[in-house]
Scaffold this motif. Sequence first.
Motif, PDB file in Angstrom:
ATOM      1  N   ILE A   1       0.820  -1.213   0.000  1.00 40.08           N
ATOM      2  CA  ILE A   1       0.000   0.000   0.000  1.00 40.08           C
ATOM      3  C   ILE A   1       0.854   1.263   0.000  1.00 40.08           C
ATOM      4  CG2 ILE A   1      -1.713   1.322   1.293  1.00 40.08           C
ATOM      5  CD1 ILE A   1      -2.781  -1.161  -0.222  1.00 40.08           C
ATOM      6  N   LEU A   2       1.858   1.342   0.865  1.00 37.59           N
ATOM      7  CA  LEU A   2       2.709   2.538   0.884  1.00 37.59           C
ATOM      8  C   LEU A   2       3.549   2.639  -0.385  1.00 37.59           C
ATOM      9  CD1 LEU A   2       3.874   2.705   4.615  1.00 37.59           C
ATOM     10  CD2 LEU A   2       1.973   3.879   3.499  1.00 37.59           C
ATOM     11  N   ALA A   3       3.997   1.501  -0.902  1.00 38.67           N
ATOM     12  CA  ALA A   3       4.748   1.525  -2.168  1.00 38.67           C
ATOM     13  C   ALA A   3       3.870   2.020  -3.312  1.00 38.67           C
ATOM     14  CB  ALA A   3       5.286   0.131  -2.476  1.00 38.67           C
ATOM     15  N   ILE A   4       2.603   1.615  -3.317  1.00 41.28           N
ATOM     16  CA  ILE A   4       1.672   2.091  -4.340  1.00 41.28           C
ATOM     17  C   ILE A   4       1.464   3.601  -4.209  1.00 41.28           C
ATOM     18  CG2 ILE A   4      -0.753   2.010  -5.084  1.00 41.28           C
ATOM     19  CD1 ILE A   4      -0.690  -1.005  -4.367  1.00 41.28           C
ATOM     20  N   ARG A   5       1.325   4.073  -2.982  1.00 39.89           N
ATOM     21  CA  ARG A   5       1.175   5.516  -2.773  1.00 39.89           C
ATOM     22  C   ARG A   5       2.426   6.267  -3.240  1.00 39.89           C
ATOM     23  NH1 ARG A   5      -2.627   7.641   0.491  1.00 39.89           N
ATOM     24  NH2 ARG A   5      -1.175   9.177   1.347  1.00 39.89           N
ATOM     25  N   ASN A   6       3.593   5.727  -2.913  1.00 41.28           N
ATOM     26  CA  ASN A   6       4.850   6.392  -3.279  1.00 41.28           C
ATOM     27  C   ASN A   6       5.081   6.431  -4.786  1.00 41.28           C
ATOM     28  OD1 ASN A   6       5.458   6.897  -0.586  1.00 41.28           O
ATOM     29  ND2 ASN A   6       6.670   5.035  -0.343  1.00 41.28           N
ATOM     30  N   GLN A   7       4.528   5.466  -5.508  1.00 42.37           N
ATOM     31  CA  GLN A   7       4.691   5.470  -6.965  1.00 42.37           C
ATOM     32  C   GLN A   7       3.649   6.343  -7.652  1.00 42.37           C
ATOM     33  OE1 GLN A   7       4.192   1.341  -8.107  1.00 42.37           O
ATOM     34  NE2 GLN A   7       1.984   1.556  -8.416  1.00 42.37           N
ATOM     35  N   GLY A   8       2.761   6.926  -6.869  1.00 41.21           N
ATOM     36  CA  GLY A   8       1.739   7.802  -7.442  1.00 41.21           C
ATOM     37  C   GLY A   8       0.414   7.143  -7.683  1.00 41.21           C
ATOM     38  N   GLY A   9       0.166   5.995  -7.036  1.00 42.78           N
ATOM     39  CA  GLY A   9      -1.112   5.311  -7.168  1.00 42.78           C
ATOM     40  C   GLY A   9      -1.095   4.217  -8.218  1.00 42.78           C
ATOM     41  N   VAL A  10      -2.257   3.643  -8.444  1.00 48.72           N
ATOM     42  CA  VAL A  10      -2.424   2.600  -9.450  1.00 48.72           C
ATOM     43  C   VAL A  10      -2.973   3.228 -10.717  1.00 48.72           C
ATOM     44  CG1 VAL A  10      -3.626   0.460 -10.043  1.00 48.72           C
ATOM     45  CG2 VAL A  10      -2.874   0.858  -7.690  1.00 48.72           C
ATOM     46  N   LYS A  11      -2.271   3.045 -11.819  1.00 50.23           N
ATOM     47  CA  LYS A  11      -2.733   3.603 -13.081  1.00 50.23           C
ATOM     48  C   LYS A  11      -3.828   2.715 -13.667  1.00 50.23           C
ATOM     49  CE  LYS A  11      -1.074   5.814 -17.295  1.00 50.23           C
ATOM     50  NZ  LYS A  11       0.124   6.190 -18.090  1.00 50.23           N
ATOM     51  N   LEU A  12      -4.959   3.309 -14.008  1.00 58.88           N
ATOM     52  CA  LEU A  12      -6.107   2.574 -14.516  1.00 58.88           C
ATOM     53  C   LEU A  12      -6.106   2.545 -16.033  1.00 58.88           C
ATOM     54  CD1 LEU A  12      -8.735   4.140 -12.078  1.00 58.88           C
ATOM     55  CD2 LEU A  12      -7.562   1.941 -11.839  1.00 58.88           C
ATOM     56  N   ALA A  13      -6.937   1.695 -16.612  1.00 61.78           N
ATOM     57  CA  ALA A  13      -7.007   1.566 -18.066  1.00 61.78           C
ATOM     58  C   ALA A  13      -7.408   2.872 -18.725  1.00 61.78           C
ATOM     59  CB  ALA A  13      -7.993   0.459 -18.431  1.00 61.78           C
ATOM     60  N   SER A  14      -8.173   3.674 -18.025  1.00 65.07           N
ATOM     61  CA  SER A  14      -8.633   4.958 -18.567  1.00 65.07           C
ATOM     62  C   SER A  14      -7.554   6.017 -18.565  1.00 65.07           C
ATOM     63  CB  SER A  14      -9.821   5.457 -17.728  1.00 65.07           C
ATOM     64  OG  SER A  14      -9.410   5.671 -16.383  1.00 65.07           O
ATOM     65  N   GLY A  15      -6.438   5.742 -17.897  1.00 65.12           N
ATOM     66  CA  GLY A  15      -5.394   6.737 -17.731  1.00 65.12           C
ATOM     67  C   GLY A  15      -5.497   7.476 -16.410  1.00 65.12           C
ATOM     68  N   ASP A  16      -6.618   7.288 -15.710  1.00 61.35           N
ATOM     69  CA  ASP A  16      -6.786   7.881 -14.392  1.00 61.35           C
ATOM     70  C   ASP A  16      -5.956   7.110 -13.358  1.00 61.35           C
ATOM     71  OD1 ASP A  16      -8.584   9.719 -15.447  1.00 61.35           O
ATOM     72  OD2 ASP A  16     -10.311   8.419 -15.095  1.00 61.35           O
ATOM     73  N   VAL A  17      -5.907   7.643 -12.146  1.00 63.82           N
ATOM     74  CA  VAL A  17      -5.091   7.056 -11.088  1.00 63.82           C
ATOM     75  C   VAL A  17      -5.966   6.775  -9.865  1.00 63.82           C
ATOM     76  CG1 VAL A  17      -3.236   7.513  -9.425  1.00 63.82           C
ATOM     77  CG2 VAL A  17      -2.912   8.080 -11.836  1.00 63.82           C
ATOM     78  N   LEU A  18      -5.723   5.613  -9.254  1.00 66.11           N
ATOM     79  CA  LEU A  18      -6.423   5.228  -8.035  1.00 66.11           C
ATOM     80  C   LEU A  18      -5.431   5.262  -6.879  1.00 66.11           C
ATOM     81  CD1 LEU A  18      -9.151   4.191  -6.912  1.00 66.11           C
ATOM     82  CD2 LEU A  18      -8.329   1.867  -7.352  1.00 66.11           C
ATOM     83  N   MET A  19      -5.730   6.076  -5.859  1.00 70.37           N
ATOM     84  CA  MET A  19      -4.810   6.253  -4.738  1.00 70.37           C
ATOM     85  C   MET A  19      -5.387   5.623  -3.468  1.00 70.37           C
ATOM     86  SD  MET A  19      -1.891   7.429  -3.715  1.00 70.37           S
ATOM     87  CE  MET A  19      -1.414   8.636  -4.973  1.00 70.37           C
ATOM     88  N   PRO A  20      -4.736   4.606  -2.906  1.00 70.41           N
ATOM     89  CA  PRO A  20      -5.219   3.998  -1.661  1.00 70.41           C
ATOM     90  C   PRO A  20      -5.014   4.918  -0.460  1.00 70.41           C
ATOM     91  CG  PRO A  20      -3.140   3.004  -2.319  1.00 70.41           C
ATOM     92  CD  PRO A  20      -3.524   3.942  -3.422  1.00 70.41           C
ATOM     93  N   ASP A  21      -6.017   4.940   0.414  1.00 71.30           N
ATOM     94  CA  ASP A  21      -5.967   5.732   1.638  1.00 71.30           C
ATOM     95  C   ASP A  21      -6.232   4.799   2.817  1.00 71.30           C
ATOM     96  OD1 ASP A  21      -6.055   7.680   3.601  1.00 71.30           O
ATOM     97  OD2 ASP A  21      -8.139   8.238   3.169  1.00 71.30           O
ATOM     98  N   PRO A  22      -5.181   4.301   3.480  1.00 76.60           N
ATOM     99  CA  PRO A  22      -5.381   3.288   4.523  1.00 76.60           C
ATOM    100  C   PRO A  22      -5.742   3.880   5.875  1.00 76.60           C
ATOM    101  CG  PRO A  22      -3.047   3.703   4.234  1.00 76.60           C
ATOM    102  CD  PRO A  22      -3.759   4.557   3.211  1.00 76.60           C
ATOM    103  N   ILE A  23      -6.530   3.128   6.636  1.00 75.12           N
ATOM    104  CA  ILE A  23      -6.696   3.357   8.062  1.00 75.12           C
ATOM    105  C   ILE A  23      -6.294   2.072   8.774  1.00 75.12           C
ATOM    106  CG2 ILE A  23      -9.196   2.817   7.889  1.00 75.12           C
ATOM    107  CD1 ILE A  23      -9.551   4.598  10.416  1.00 75.12           C
ATOM    108  N   LEU A  24      -5.387   2.189   9.726  1.00 74.27           N
ATOM    109  CA  LEU A  24      -4.858   1.038  10.440  1.00 74.27           C
ATOM    110  C   LEU A  24      -5.759   0.713  11.625  1.00 74.27           C
ATOM    111  CD1 LEU A  24      -1.050   1.981  10.527  1.00 74.27           C
ATOM    112  CD2 LEU A  24      -2.404   0.990   8.662  1.00 74.27           C
ATOM    113  N   VAL A  25      -6.144  -0.552  11.733  1.00 75.77           N
ATOM    114  CA  VAL A  25      -7.060  -0.979  12.788  1.00 75.77           C
ATOM    115  C   VAL A  25      -6.449  -2.155  13.538  1.00 75.77           C
ATOM    116  CG1 VAL A  25      -9.389  -1.803  13.310  1.00 75.77           C
ATOM    117  CG2 VAL A  25      -9.031  -0.239  11.406  1.00 75.77           C
ATOM    118  N   GLY A  26      -6.650  -2.179  14.838  1.00 72.74           N
ATOM    119  CA  GLY A  26      -6.150  -3.287  15.643  1.00 72.74           C
ATOM    120  C   GLY A  26      -6.606  -3.158  17.077  1.00 72.74           C
ATOM    121  N   ARG A  27      -6.076  -4.011  17.930  1.00 73.85           N
ATOM    122  CA  ARG A  27      -6.499  -4.047  19.333  1.00 73.85           C
ATOM    123  C   ARG A  27      -5.556  -3.279  20.255  1.00 73.85           C
ATOM    124  NH1 ARG A  27      -6.885  -8.944  17.160  1.00 73.85           N
ATOM    125  NH2 ARG A  27      -4.926  -9.652  18.079  1.00 73.85           N
ATOM    126  N   GLN A  28      -4.314  -3.021  19.807  1.00 71.63           N
ATOM    127  CA  GLN A  28      -3.317  -2.399  20.674  1.00 71.63           C
ATOM    128  C   GLN A  28      -2.991  -0.988  20.193  1.00 71.63           C
ATOM    129  OE1 GLN A  28      -0.549  -5.878  20.306  1.00 71.63           O
ATOM    130  NE2 GLN A  28      -0.574  -5.822  22.545  1.00 71.63           N
TER     131      GLN A  28
END
Length: 383
Positions: A27-54
């Motif tokens: 996920i961070l590597a995808i963000r650092n490369q500028g997102g995922v390039k889509l077939a349309s030429g647009d870009v998809l950027m992941p925005d994570p939220i970290l969840v856990g018990r601690q």
Amino acid sequence: MAEYTIGIIMNGVTGRMGTNQHLIRSILAIRNQGGVKLASGDVLMPDPILVGRQEHKLQALAKTHGIARWSTNLDECLADERDQIYFDSQMTSFRVDSIRKAIAAGKHIYCEKPTAANLEESLELARLAKDAGVKNGVVQDKLFLPGLLKLKRLIDAGFFGHILAVRMEFGYWVFEGDWQPGQRPSWNYRKEDGGGIIVDMFAHWRYVIDHLFGKIRSVSCLGATHIPQRWDENGKSYASTADDAAYATFELEGGIVVQANSSWAVRVNREDLLTIQVDGTEGSAVAGLRDCKVQHRVNTCKPVWNPDIPNPFNFRELWSEVPDNQLFDNAFKIQWEMFLKHVHEDQPFPWDLLEGAKGTQLSELALLSWQKRCWLDVPELEL
């Protein structure tokens, strides 16, 4: 060019694999490369939220990697409409309830394997996702390792002729934890916590064998707990109640025989932690995680058994390297990009929760085979 943001709830990424492979190298590597390039030429950027018990682990991980969002409240995260995907890499024993909640909340599901501790729950998750109409996928990372991609290239090219047999050797020495810390979490060796090498690794062997060589029709397995006592992360001794080695034979559709040895109690005397040797009428290959070597029938030497003279052959010198011929990205990252495209623009993604259930099915049958000391058929799974 437009940029779209896609929110991802990442549950259980404070563990070693979740942090390194799914968060940092995917996920961070995808963000650092500028997102995922889509077939349309647009870009998809992941925005994570970290969840856990601690809380302290989440806060530290988020701060280290510049992630703005983290939470210990899964229900609140599932209620947030900006997050479309729920990802789970928790301990297996926690996974089912969380995925049930995520499906009920209408989230698309991507998760580690095994998807559940038993086949019944694995199939239940697949049915729930299908009925809810949410997209779903299971991590099957080894398919995208360079060595296995090269092996698949050889198979598709017809290099082997008729494939006869496959030998898989996996494992390494996991320290007991007394005089050196173990390299794996202690729960891996407690059956009551979902541990065991059969449950852990046979989910991998199922998709690797199915994808490369053919459908598994029957299985025979012998498990073992070679190291009866280990020490946990706090230096406290405990009894090993789960198997740390498994010796299995699979019969495939078409008659191919696969032998697979898996062990956390073996010292490595091979070129990689996983090696897969494929022997066919026209040639053979040995693949590791990154490399692959071949020997064609015309390059095969002609040894004669004679223990009274020194061996005249250097067998390893008679094998040739398969060239890369391409750039290989991180296996987890490749599949993450494929799943993100699957969610956003409906690109194909065949590795769904039903495929994950097949891995659980094979683990259960292997454990039953060990218990009964017999061969068992592997029936087709349907929803």
